[in-house]
Design a protein around this motif. Structure first.
Motif, PDB file in Angstrom:
ATOM      1  N   LEU A 108       0.839  -1.196   0.000  1.00  0.00           N
ATOM      2  CA  LEU A 108       0.000   0.000   0.000  1.00  0.00           C
ATOM      3  C   LEU A 108       0.873   1.245   0.000  1.00  0.00           C
ATOM      4  CD1 LEU A 108      -2.580  -1.121   2.702  1.00  0.00           C
ATOM      5  CD2 LEU A 108      -2.924  -1.066   0.225  1.00  0.00           C
ATOM      6  N   LEU A 109       2.057   1.111   0.610  1.00  0.00           N
ATOM      7  CA  LEU A 109       3.033   2.191   0.668  1.00  0.00           C
ATOM      8  C   LEU A 109       4.418   1.578   0.622  1.00  0.00           C
ATOM      9  CD1 LEU A 109       3.943   5.170   1.287  1.00  0.00           C
ATOM     10  CD2 LEU A 109       3.798   4.555   3.710  1.00  0.00           C
ATOM     11  N   LEU A 110       5.254   2.089  -0.236  1.00  0.00           N
ATOM     12  CA  LEU A 110       6.674   1.735  -0.261  1.00  0.00           C
ATOM     13  C   LEU A 110       7.406   2.988  -0.705  1.00  0.00           C
ATOM     14  CD1 LEU A 110       8.963  -0.296   0.080  1.00  0.00           C
ATOM     15  CD2 LEU A 110       8.641  -0.936  -2.320  1.00  0.00           C
ATOM     16  N   GLN A 111       8.067   3.618   0.243  1.00  0.00           N
ATOM     17  CA  GLN A 111       8.740   4.888  -0.035  1.00  0.00           C
ATOM     18  C   GLN A 111      10.155   4.833   0.523  1.00  0.00           C
ATOM     19  OE1 GLN A 111       7.496   7.585  -1.860  1.00  0.00           O
ATOM     20  NE2 GLN A 111       9.656   8.102  -1.753  1.00  0.00           N
ATOM     21  N   SER A 112      11.095   5.313  -0.275  1.00  0.00           N
ATOM     22  CA  SER A 112      12.489   5.341   0.174  1.00  0.00           C
ATOM     23  C   SER A 112      12.951   6.779   0.401  1.00  0.00           C
ATOM     24  CB  SER A 112      13.395   4.656  -0.854  1.00  0.00           C
ATOM     25  OG  SER A 112      13.391   5.362  -2.072  1.00  0.00           O
ATOM     26  N   PHE A 113      13.993   6.893   1.219  1.00  0.00           N
ATOM     27  CA  PHE A 113      14.603   8.183   1.547  1.00  0.00           C
ATOM     28  C   PHE A 113      16.114   7.955   1.569  1.00  0.00           C
ATOM     29  CE2 PHE A 113      10.955   7.230   4.279  1.00  0.00           C
ATOM     30  CZ  PHE A 113      10.019   8.112   3.776  1.00  0.00           C
ATOM     31  N   GLU A 114      16.860   8.945   1.151  1.00  0.00           N
ATOM     32  CA  GLU A 114      18.307   8.805   1.269  1.00  0.00           C
ATOM     33  C   GLU A 114      18.970  10.151   1.482  1.00  0.00           C
ATOM     34  OE1 GLU A 114      20.353   7.263  -2.288  1.00  0.00           O
ATOM     35  OE2 GLU A 114      18.424   7.432  -3.295  1.00  0.00           O
ATOM     36  N   ASP A 115      20.124  10.065   2.102  1.00  0.00           N
ATOM     37  CA  ASP A 115      20.984  11.230   2.254  1.00  0.00           C
ATOM     38  C   ASP A 115      22.408  10.732   2.067  1.00  0.00           C
ATOM     39  OD1 ASP A 115      21.782  10.028   4.659  1.00  0.00           O
ATOM     40  OD2 ASP A 115      20.706  11.429   5.932  1.00  0.00           O
ATOM     41  N   GLU A 116      23.361  11.570   2.319  1.00  0.00           N
ATOM     42  CA  GLU A 116      24.750  11.128   2.174  1.00  0.00           C
ATOM     43  C   GLU A 116      25.055  10.056   3.198  1.00  0.00           C
ATOM     44  OE1 GLU A 116      27.766  14.132   1.843  1.00  0.00           O
ATOM     45  OE2 GLU A 116      26.338  15.508   0.935  1.00  0.00           O
ATOM     46  N   GLY A 117      25.267   8.859   2.725  1.00  0.00           N
ATOM     47  CA  GLY A 117      25.684   7.786   3.620  1.00  0.00           C
ATOM     48  C   GLY A 117      24.575   6.918   4.189  1.00  0.00           C
ATOM     49  N   ARG A 118      23.289   7.194   3.859  1.00  0.00           N
ATOM     50  CA  ARG A 118      22.205   6.357   4.408  1.00  0.00           C
ATOM     51  C   ARG A 118      21.077   6.197   3.390  1.00  0.00           C
ATOM     52  NH1 ARG A 118      19.614   8.595   9.408  1.00  0.00           N
ATOM     53  NH2 ARG A 118      19.537  10.428   8.098  1.00  0.00           N
ATOM     54  N   PHE A 119      20.470   5.010   3.424  1.00  0.00           N
ATOM     55  CA  PHE A 119      19.297   4.714   2.606  1.00  0.00           C
ATOM     56  C   PHE A 119      18.250   4.109   3.533  1.00  0.00           C
ATOM     57  CE2 PHE A 119      16.530   2.012   0.126  1.00  0.00           C
ATOM     58  CZ  PHE A 119      16.250   2.792  -0.981  1.00  0.00           C
ATOM     59  N   ALA A 120      17.025   4.617   3.477  1.00  0.00           N
ATOM     60  CA  ALA A 120      15.960   4.131   4.356  1.00  0.00           C
ATOM     61  C   ALA A 120      14.676   3.937   3.562  1.00  0.00           C
ATOM     62  CB  ALA A 120      15.712   5.116   5.497  1.00  0.00           C
ATOM     63  N   PHE A 121      13.754   3.188   4.150  1.00  0.00           N
ATOM     64  CA  PHE A 121      12.452   3.003   3.518  1.00  0.00           C
ATOM     65  C   PHE A 121      11.390   2.723   4.566  1.00  0.00           C
ATOM     66  CE2 PHE A 121      13.872  -1.324   4.002  1.00  0.00           C
ATOM     67  CZ  PHE A 121      12.712  -2.070   4.215  1.00  0.00           C
ATOM     68  N   VAL A 122      10.145   2.909   4.149  1.00  0.00           N
ATOM     69  CA  VAL A 122       8.985   2.525   4.942  1.00  0.00           C
ATOM     70  C   VAL A 122       8.057   1.759   4.007  1.00  0.00           C
ATOM     71  CG1 VAL A 122       7.786   4.730   4.557  1.00  0.00           C
ATOM     72  CG2 VAL A 122       7.132   3.280   6.493  1.00  0.00           C
ATOM     73  N   LYS A 123       7.510   0.672   4.507  1.00  0.00           N
ATOM     74  CA  LYS A 123       6.612  -0.171   3.719  1.00  0.00           C
ATOM     75  C   LYS A 123       5.392  -0.505   4.560  1.00  0.00           C
ATOM     76  CE  LYS A 123       6.221  -4.687   3.405  1.00  0.00           C
ATOM     77  NZ  LYS A 123       6.342  -6.083   3.300  1.00  0.00           N
ATOM     78  N   VAL A 124       4.205  -0.412   3.946  1.00  0.00           N
ATOM     79  CA  VAL A 124       2.959  -0.841   4.592  1.00  0.00           C
ATOM     80  C   VAL A 124       2.235  -1.747   3.607  1.00  0.00           C
ATOM     81  CG1 VAL A 124       0.738  -0.125   5.569  1.00  0.00           C
ATOM     82  CG2 VAL A 124       2.766   1.309   5.913  1.00  0.00           C
ATOM     83  N   SER A 125       1.805  -2.895   4.097  1.00  0.00           N
ATOM     84  CA  SER A 125       1.001  -3.806   3.284  1.00  0.00           C
ATOM     85  C   SER A 125      -0.118  -4.361   4.152  1.00  0.00           C
ATOM     86  CB  SER A 125       1.858  -4.939   2.707  1.00  0.00           C
ATOM     87  OG  SER A 125       2.498  -5.652   3.738  1.00  0.00           O
ATOM     88  N   GLU A 126      -1.149  -4.864   3.505  1.00  0.00           N
ATOM     89  CA  GLU A 126      -2.255  -5.458   4.253  1.00  0.00           C
ATOM     90  C   GLU A 126      -1.852  -6.841   4.720  1.00  0.00           C
ATOM     91  OE1 GLU A 126      -6.504  -3.957   3.038  1.00  0.00           O
ATOM     92  OE2 GLU A 126      -5.417  -4.648   1.243  1.00  0.00           O
ATOM     93  N   SER A 127      -2.306  -7.174   5.912  1.00  0.00           N
ATOM     94  CA  SER A 127      -2.039  -8.492   6.484  1.00  0.00           C
ATOM     95  C   SER A 127      -3.293  -8.922   7.228  1.00  0.00           C
ATOM     96  CB  SER A 127      -0.837  -8.426   7.419  1.00  0.00           C
ATOM     97  OG  SER A 127      -0.571  -9.688   7.975  1.00  0.00           O
ATOM     98  N   GLY A 128      -4.204  -9.555   6.526  1.00  0.00           N
ATOM     99  CA  GLY A 128      -5.486  -9.906   7.125  1.00  0.00           C
ATOM    100  C   GLY A 128      -6.259  -8.647   7.440  1.00  0.00           C
ATOM    101  N   ASP A 129      -6.715  -8.528   8.671  1.00  0.00           N
ATOM    102  CA  ASP A 129      -7.452  -7.325   9.066  1.00  0.00           C
ATOM    103  C   ASP A 129      -6.545  -6.290   9.721  1.00  0.00           C
ATOM    104  OD1 ASP A 129      -7.048  -8.803  11.348  1.00  0.00           O
ATOM    105  OD2 ASP A 129      -9.089  -8.612  12.108  1.00  0.00           O
ATOM    106  N   GLU A 130      -5.237  -6.506   9.649  1.00  0.00           N
ATOM    107  CA  GLU A 130      -4.259  -5.552  10.164  1.00  0.00           C
ATOM    108  C   GLU A 130      -3.334  -5.121   9.025  1.00  0.00           C
ATOM    109  OE1 GLU A 130      -3.497  -6.054  14.775  1.00  0.00           O
ATOM    110  OE2 GLU A 130      -2.440  -7.574  13.624  1.00  0.00           O
ATOM    111  N   TYR A 131      -2.324  -4.364   9.401  1.00  0.00           N
ATOM    112  CA  TYR A 131      -1.341  -3.882   8.442  1.00  0.00           C
ATOM    113  C   TYR A 131       0.038  -4.333   8.893  1.00  0.00           C
ATOM    114  CZ  TYR A 131      -5.062  -0.920   6.735  1.00  0.00           C
ATOM    115  OH  TYR A 131      -6.257  -0.484   6.212  1.00  0.00           O
ATOM    116  N   GLU A 132       0.878  -4.721   7.921  1.00  0.00           N
ATOM    117  CA  GLU A 132       2.273  -5.013   8.222  1.00  0.00           C
ATOM    118  C   GLU A 132       3.056  -3.745   7.958  1.00  0.00           C
ATOM    119  OE1 GLU A 132       4.645  -8.698   7.120  1.00  0.00           O
ATOM    120  OE2 GLU A 132       5.524  -7.169   5.803  1.00  0.00           O
ATOM    121  N   LEU A 133       3.766  -3.295   8.957  1.00  0.00           N
ATOM    122  CA  LEU A 133       4.592  -2.096   8.873  1.00  0.00           C
ATOM    123  C   LEU A 133       6.048  -2.527   8.934  1.00  0.00           C
ATOM    124  CD1 LEU A 133       5.103   0.994   9.004  1.00  0.00           C
ATOM    125  CD2 LEU A 133       4.766   0.826  11.484  1.00  0.00           C
ATOM    126  N   GLN A 134       6.837  -2.037   7.985  1.00  0.00           N
ATOM    127  CA  GLN A 134       8.257  -2.357   7.958  1.00  0.00           C
ATOM    128  C   GLN A 134       9.029  -1.067   7.708  1.00  0.00           C
ATOM    129  OE1 GLN A 134      10.503  -4.767   4.744  1.00  0.00           O
ATOM    130  NE2 GLN A 134       9.723  -6.252   6.235  1.00  0.00           N
TER     131      GLN A 134
END
Length: 171
Positions: A108-134
């Protein structure tokens, strides 16, 4: 009796209206989640407050390490469980966890962010009646299952943990 039933039904409908008005819509929750992840990543001021054998990290108030194994930590805060995976062979610019999330699809959401020296992301997907957040930074990723109401708060805490992890020198 009919008046009591009608009054009860009216109160139920009003209560449901107020409860649903308090929860963000899925689109709003995803937008707030993305903004929270980016803000904490860019802030990057969280200092570690726990030291383990091979690294140190920040744990928000109420978080406990329940189990530690090679490459994983099992964390709890109240009745919420978090799995932290770390790969010391991947540096802070690694996109490996992001690529795995991207290949998985159904996000449902997969977004990345980066700066000098770091790469990050956030991911949200459906998991039954809840959401998986990573949330991930380089070779570190943290995953939990949660409700739509908790996505933003857990994103903040999880990104604080992920951005704070610092490996110690092993001689």
């Amino acid at each position: 009796m009919r008046k009591i039933m009608g009054l009860s039904m009216s109160l139920l409908i009003i209560s449901l209206f107020f409860l649903s008005a308090c929860a963000p819509s899925e689109d709003e929750a995803l937008e707030l989640t993305e903004t929270a992840a980016k803000t904490v990543f860019e802030d990057n001021t969280t200092e570690p407050n726990n030291t383990l054998d091979s690294f140190s990290l920040y744990l928000p108030s109420g978080y406990e390490i329940i189990e530690e194994s090679q490459s994983n930590l099992l964390l709890e805060s109240g009745d919420q469980t978090f799995i932290l995976f770390y790969n010391a062979l991947e540096d802070t610019t690694s996109e490996l966890n992001y690529q795995a999330a991207e290949a998985n699809g159904n996000n449902l959401l997969l977004q990345s962010f980066e700066d000098e020296g770091r790469f990050a992301f956030v991911k949200v997907s459906e998991s039954g009646d809840e959401y998986e957040l990573q949330v991930g930074v380089g070779g570190v990723k943290i995953t939990t299952q949660t409700s739509i109401r908790q996505l933003e708060d857990y994103t903040i805490e999880m990104m604080q943990i992920a951005t704070s992890l610092a490996y110690t020198d092993q001689d």
